[in-house]
Write a protein that holds these residues in place. Structure first.
Motif, short mmCIF file in Angstrom:
data_model
loop_
_atom_site.label_atom_id
_atom_site.label_comp_id
_atom_site.label_asym_id
_atom_site.label_seq_id
_atom_site.Cartn_x
_atom_site.Cartn_y
_atom_site.Cartn_z
N GLU A 1 3.50 13.10 8.31
CA GLU A 1 2.49 12.41 7.65
C GLU A 1 2.81 11.36 7.00
O GLU A 1 3.99 11.18 6.41
CB GLU A 1 1.35 13.41 6.84
CG GLU A 1 2.09 13.83 5.55
CD GLU A 1 1.15 14.86 4.82
OE1 GLU A 1 0.08 14.47 4.81
OE2 GLU A 1 1.65 15.53 4.08
N GLU A 2 2.07 10.19 7.00
CA GLU A 2 2.18 9.20 6.05
C GLU A 2 1.32 9.16 4.80
O GLU A 2 0.20 9.22 4.76
CB GLU A 2 1.83 7.88 6.97
CG GLU A 2 2.73 6.61 6.54
CD GLU A 2 2.80 5.51 7.55
OE1 GLU A 2 3.75 5.16 7.72
OE2 GLU A 2 1.74 5.12 7.85
N ILE A 3 2.08 8.83 3.82
CA ILE A 3 1.24 9.02 2.47
C ILE A 3 1.55 8.16 1.30
O ILE A 3 2.38 7.23 1.66
CB ILE A 3 1.37 10.41 1.83
CG1 ILE A 3 3.12 10.53 1.40
CG2 ILE A 3 1.04 11.59 2.46
CD1 ILE A 3 3.28 11.76 0.53
N GLU A 4 0.71 7.64 0.48
CA GLU A 4 1.00 6.55 -0.17
C GLU A 4 2.14 6.99 -1.29
O GLU A 4 2.29 8.28 -1.66
CB GLU A 4 -0.48 6.38 -1.17
CG GLU A 4 -1.60 5.78 -0.48
CD GLU A 4 -2.72 5.94 -1.40
OE1 GLU A 4 -2.56 5.19 -2.55
OE2 GLU A 4 -3.66 6.32 -1.08
N SER B 1 4.27 10.63 -3.23
CA SER B 1 5.40 11.03 -2.56
C SER B 1 6.43 11.70 -3.31
O SER B 1 7.39 12.24 -2.60
CB SER B 1 5.87 10.00 -1.98
OG SER B 1 6.56 9.11 -2.82
N SER C 1 4.75 1.06 0.43
CA SER C 1 3.56 1.45 -0.38
C SER C 1 3.11 2.82 0.39
O SER C 1 2.46 3.60 0.00
CB SER C 1 2.38 0.72 -0.18
OG SER C 1 2.02 0.22 0.80
N LEU C 2 3.42 2.87 1.85
CA LEU C 2 3.34 3.96 2.50
C LEU C 2 4.62 4.77 2.95
O LEU C 2 5.42 4.03 3.63
CB LEU C 2 2.69 3.76 3.72
CG LEU C 2 1.15 3.22 3.66
CD1 LEU C 2 0.43 2.79 4.74
CD2 LEU C 2 0.19 4.53 2.89
#
Ligand code: AMP
Ligand code: MG
Length: 399
Positions: free
Chosen positions: A21-24, A28, A167-168
């Motif tokens: 998944e891609e998260i901020e 993280s 940022s991601l």
């Protein structure tokens, strides 16, 4: 009975990795990078000053010495965050730490090494080219790796990612892990103990380790009853990817975990491993989900968790390193295993010395405040004082 290594390799082979998944970046911390991260910018992104002082052309100061002052015209000022200007021969520009180096300048002279006379700045030393200049890309080169796949995003790594403007971040999803404790004798904290009852502590003990790796859900206590155990497992599987249960996996007629798990369609892959404490350990699959049935004794639950469940969950979470860190140390106390199974003994590692942490029976948890690691002692082995051993650590001594 299976060896620990056999059990572990079977478990690791059975467990899939969670999806990406891609998260901020902000959220993280503690997650594992799903791919190798490369910076798209240089650090620093532009040539800038390492000091508060004056940006100069080094050539202008080539004759400066303590016997021979050189005066340069002060032609302007560049604050941090302001755009670069140009420095002409015979002049200098006031500059600050982090300010962009003006075009034409190749060195910065510290404010403390200069004198001011009206509109002129007086220099009495040569300035070597690049003196006090931070060159674009000298720290981190655009295109270079800043975090390897599978490494944990800790505080410092996250800071580096931020500096590179990321940022991601792609990370591996955390497994949802449910904690189930079985036993008629167990009471919740805050309740009053009647005779023959104890406070339930395994869910608290294990969640302390799990919170770093998984998203944890604590389920209500389960009585030693087949129907209730079935319901509890079914409910927990409906919400979680993995269930960790404690208690009820032995051979007593009030041990219902295995029976209840099979009754809901679970398939047991292995049961019982040749370690002490923690022999009655069960691992099985229910659809695409997994059960780790740990023994009820808190130390048995701890040891099987650390040796088998923790690495398994770390693998699911995409971690490159799934083992506990080890430290070498010299035994201060003799350690004796007079049994026929290898014994993971609770010890305290501190500054290169290894101390026995209290009595080693699997129900005795008084030593858990003191212990910070496990020492693997072979069957019928006597480890003498002074011997160099390796300890698997779950905490640092000064924590
Ligand atoms: P069992 O594995 O269910 O036979 O339990 C073994 C021992 O561990 C018994 O003395 C239990 O009372 C104790 N025990 C089981 N579950 C827990 C728990 N969640 N917290 C503390 N002690 C427990
Ligand atoms: Mg029990």
């Amino acid at each position: 009975m299976l060896s620990l290594e056999e059990a572990k390799s079977r478990i690791l082979a059975a467990l899939p990795q969670m999806p990406v998944e891609e998260i901020e970046l902000e959220f993280s911390l503690g997650r594992f990078a799903a791919s190798t991260l490369v910076t798209q910018i240089d650090l620093p992104p532009f040539d800038n000053s390492a000091m508060d002082g004056y940006a100069v052309r080094s050539d202008d100061l080539k004759n400066a010495s303590s016997q021979h002052d050189v005066a340069l015209r002060l032609a302007g000022k560049i604050g941090a965050g302001e755009g670069a200007s140009r420095v002409e021969p015979g002049s200098c520009i006031r500059i600050f730490t982090g300010s962009c180096l003006p075009v034409g300048a190749d060195a910065v002279v510290m404010q403390e090494d200069t004198k001011t006379e009206g509109e002129k700045i007086i220099f009495s030393e040569v300035a070597r080219p690049f003196k006090n200049v931070r060159v674009k890309g000298e720290d981190v080169r655009k295109g270079s790796v800043i975090l390897d796949k599978g490494l944990k995003i800790n505080a410092t790594r996250r800071g580096l990612l931020a500096a590179c403007g990321i940022s991601l971040v792609p990370v591996i999803e955390r497994p949802r892990v449910g904690l189930v404790a079985t036993g008629n004798e167990l009471r919740e904290l805050g309740e009053i103990l009647r005779e023959s009852e104890i406070y339930e502590s395994n869910r608290t003990l294990l969640s302390g380790f799990l919170n770093e790796i998984a998203s944890v859900r604590i389920f209500p206590l389960v009585r030693d009853d087949l129907g209730m155990t079935r319901k509890s497992l079914e409910h927990a599987f409906s919400l979680c990817d993995v269930i960790i249960s404690t208690g009820g996996v032995s051979v007593g007629e009030l041990d219902f975990i295995k029976e209840a798990f099979e009754a809901i369609g679970g398939v047991i892959d292995l049961w019982k491993i040749a370690v002490r404490p923690g022999k009655p350990f069960v691992f099985g699959r229910w659809k695409e989900k997994f059960l780790f049935g740990l023994p009820g004794n808190p130390v048995s639950a701890l040891v099987t968790f650390l040796m088998l469940v923790r690495p398994a969950l770390l693998k699911m979470s995409g971690a490159a390193h799934i083992e506990l860190p080890t430290m070498e140390g010299e035994l201060v106390d003799e350690m004796v295993n007079d049994g026929n199974r290898r014994h993971f003994m609770r010890v305290r590692w501190e500054a290169g010395k290894v101390y026995r942490a209290g009595p080693q029976a699997s129900h005795m948890i008084g030593s858990l405040g003191e212990a910070n690691g496990l020492l693997d002692v072979a069957p019928e082995a006597r480890l003498e004082r002074g011997k160099k051993v390796k300890v698997q650590l779950w905490a640092l001594p000064d924590e």
